[in-house]
Write a protein that holds these residues in place. Structure first.
Motif, PDB file in Angstrom:
ATOM      1  N   ASP A   1      34.635  31.327  43.105  1.00 33.28           N
ATOM      2  CA  ASP A   1      34.146  30.056  43.354  1.00 33.28           C
ATOM      3  C   ASP A   1      35.221  29.415  44.479  1.00 33.28           C
ATOM      4  O   ASP A   1      34.871  28.211  44.884  1.00 33.28           O
ATOM      5  CB  ASP A   1      34.346  29.096  42.199  1.00 33.28           C
ATOM      6  N   TRP A   2      35.562  30.201  45.035  1.00 39.74           N
ATOM      7  CA  TRP A   2      36.457  29.891  46.466  1.00 39.74           C
ATOM      8  C   TRP A   2      35.786  30.354  47.570  1.00 39.74           C
ATOM      9  O   TRP A   2      35.945  31.493  48.111  1.00 39.74           O
ATOM     10  CB  TRP A   2      37.993  30.475  46.538  1.00 39.74           C
ATOM     11  N   ASN A   3      34.778  29.576  48.261  1.00 38.28           N
ATOM     12  CA  ASN A   3      33.790  29.989  49.261  1.00 38.28           C
ATOM     13  C   ASN A   3      34.468  29.702  50.578  1.00 38.28           C
ATOM     14  O   ASN A   3      34.516  28.184  50.701  1.00 38.28           O
ATOM     15  CB  ASN A   3      32.394  29.591  48.994  1.00 38.28           C
ATOM     16  N   ARG A   4      34.971  30.372  51.351  1.00 37.40           N
ATOM     17  CA  ARG A   4      35.617  29.702  52.576  1.00 37.40           C
ATOM     18  C   ARG A   4      35.246  30.597  53.859  1.00 37.40           C
ATOM     19  O   ARG A   4      35.014  32.119  53.814  1.00 37.40           O
ATOM     20  CB  ARG A   4      37.087  29.816  52.475  1.00 37.40           C
TER      21      ARG A   4
ATOM     22  N   GLU B   1      38.890  44.201  41.754  1.00 33.46           N
ATOM     23  CA  GLU B   1      37.962  43.242  40.790  1.00 33.46           C
ATOM     24  C   GLU B   1      38.855  41.860  40.434  1.00 33.46           C
ATOM     25  O   GLU B   1      38.117  41.122  40.332  1.00 33.46           O
ATOM     26  CB  GLU B   1      37.652  44.163  39.433  1.00 33.46           C
ATOM     27  N   ARG B   2      40.123  42.220  40.302  1.00 33.97           N
ATOM     28  CA  ARG B   2      40.963  41.065  40.065  1.00 33.97           C
ATOM     29  C   ARG B   2      40.383  39.707  40.867  1.00 33.97           C
ATOM     30  O   ARG B   2      40.232  38.565  40.712  1.00 33.97           O
ATOM     31  CB  ARG B   2      42.050  41.291  39.774  1.00 33.97           C
ATOM     32  N   LEU B   3      40.557  40.116  42.355  1.00 30.74           N
ATOM     33  CA  LEU B   3      40.630  39.229  43.393  1.00 30.74           C
ATOM     34  C   LEU B   3      39.199  38.794  43.545  1.00 30.74           C
ATOM     35  O   LEU B   3      38.922  37.662  43.696  1.00 30.74           O
ATOM     36  CB  LEU B   3      40.833  39.803  44.615  1.00 30.74           C
ATOM     37  N   LYS B   4      38.088  39.391  43.162  1.00 35.36           N
ATOM     38  CA  LYS B   4      36.748  39.143  43.371  1.00 35.36           C
ATOM     39  C   LYS B   4      36.488  38.118  42.119  1.00 35.36           C
ATOM     40  O   LYS B   4      35.978  36.978  42.487  1.00 35.36           O
ATOM     41  CB  LYS B   4      35.773  40.171  43.287  1.00 35.36           C
ATOM     42  N   ILE B   5      37.015  38.319  41.134  1.00 30.19           N
ATOM     43  CA  ILE B   5      36.873  37.287  39.809  1.00 30.19           C
ATOM     44  C   ILE B   5      37.587  35.979  40.391  1.00 30.19           C
ATOM     45  O   ILE B   5      37.043  34.736  40.173  1.00 30.19           O
ATOM     46  CB  ILE B   5      37.392  37.901  38.471  1.00 30.19           C
TER      47      ILE B   5
ATOM     48  N   VAL C   1      34.439  34.471  52.748  1.00 33.96           N
ATOM     49  CA  VAL C   1      34.678  34.841  51.363  1.00 33.96           C
ATOM     50  C   VAL C   1      33.480  33.857  50.591  1.00 33.96           C
ATOM     51  O   VAL C   1      33.502  32.891  50.705  1.00 33.96           O
ATOM     52  CB  VAL C   1      35.855  34.241  50.592  1.00 33.96           C
ATOM     53  N   GLN C   2      32.581  34.620  49.890  1.00 35.92           N
ATOM     54  CA  GLN C   2      31.310  34.042  49.488  1.00 35.92           C
ATOM     55  C   GLN C   2      31.120  34.616  48.042  1.00 35.92           C
ATOM     56  O   GLN C   2      31.003  35.799  48.091  1.00 35.92           O
ATOM     57  CB  GLN C   2      30.261  34.053  50.400  1.00 35.92           C
ATOM     58  N   ASP C   3      31.222  33.684  47.047  1.00 35.87           N
ATOM     59  CA  ASP C   3      31.013  34.339  45.723  1.00 35.87           C
ATOM     60  C   ASP C   3      31.881  35.522  45.202  1.00 35.87           C
ATOM     61  O   ASP C   3      31.511  36.610  44.682  1.00 35.87           O
ATOM     62  CB  ASP C   3      29.485  34.846  45.286  1.00 35.87           C
ATOM     63  N   GLY C   4      33.128  35.363  45.642  1.00 34.47           N
ATOM     64  CA  GLY C   4      34.144  36.629  45.263  1.00 34.47           C
ATOM     65  C   GLY C   4      34.086  37.809  46.299  1.00 34.47           C
ATOM     66  O   GLY C   4      35.024  38.594  46.059  1.00 34.47           O
ATOM     67  N   LEU C   5      33.310  37.951  47.162  1.00 35.81           N
ATOM     68  CA  LEU C   5      33.126  38.985  48.079  1.00 35.81           C
ATOM     69  C   LEU C   5      33.577  38.541  49.509  1.00 35.81           C
ATOM     70  O   LEU C   5      33.283  37.486  49.802  1.00 35.81           O
ATOM     71  CB  LEU C   5      31.773  39.829  48.073  1.00 35.81           C
ATOM     72  N   VAL C   6      34.164  39.550  50.279  1.00 38.92           N
ATOM     73  CA  VAL C   6      34.734  39.284  51.715  1.00 38.92           C
ATOM     74  C   VAL C   6      33.501  40.050  52.679  1.00 38.92           C
ATOM     75  O   VAL C   6      33.226  41.187  52.305  1.00 38.92           O
ATOM     76  CB  VAL C   6      35.950  39.713  51.920  1.00 38.92           C
ATOM     77  N   SER C   7      33.075  39.164  53.605  1.00 37.08           N
ATOM     78  CA  SER C   7      32.271  40.255  54.775  1.00 37.08           C
ATOM     79  C   SER C   7      33.052  39.822  55.913  1.00 37.08           C
ATOM     80  O   SER C   7      33.748  38.715  56.101  1.00 37.08           O
ATOM     81  CB  SER C   7      30.979  39.451  54.628  1.00 37.08           C
ATOM     82  N   LEU C   8      32.717  40.544  56.992  1.00 35.56           N
ATOM     83  CA  LEU C   8      33.392  40.590  58.203  1.00 35.56           C
ATOM     84  C   LEU C   8      32.263  40.629  59.332  1.00 35.56           C
ATOM     85  O   LEU C   8      31.595  41.352  59.354  1.00 35.56           O
ATOM     86  CB  LEU C   8      34.314  41.773  58.570  1.00 35.56           C
TER      87      LEU C   8
END
Length: 117
Positions: free
Chosen positions: A30-33, A22-26, A50-57
């Protein structure tokens, strides 16, 4: 030498650990890469987003990523499984990261937050 499947599995472990923190997501909301992961010794390309605090693969690469992580398959699998830190392969030249210095530092910090030192 790691296989494409092993790299994929290591990236899934990384993604799941990131998304479970949760800490990383918060911290990264705002770091969308877009990060492309490329093996040098086998055909293996992946994209972490990395979009809106979540990582997708996803499989494959995208054009114009913010960061490109390049290394041999074994090093990539070891890094994303958390078996080694990125620092040693980065310092000895077996790991290259192309992108803005701030983004590289952030990615290193994320790895540290997930796996520790």
């Amino acid at each position: 030498m790691a296989t494409h499947t092993e790299i994929t599995e290591s990236l899934k472990v990384f993604k799941d650990n990131y998304n479970g923190n949760e800490r990383l997501k918060i911290m990264n909301r705002d770091w969308n890469r877009v990060v492309v992961i490329k093996a040098t010794d086998i055909e293996s390309l992946h994209t972490l987003k990395v979009q809106d605090g979540l990582v997708s693969l996803k499989e494959g690469a995208v054009e114009n990523p913010n960061l490109t992580v390049i290394s041999d398959s074994e090093t990539l699998a070891d890094i994303f499984y958390g078996d080694i830190t990125p620092t040693e392969p980065y310092n000895n030249g077996t790991l290259r990261i192309i992108g803005q210095e701030d983004d590289i530092i952030r990615l290193d910090f994320i790895s540290l937050m997930i796996w520790g030192e």
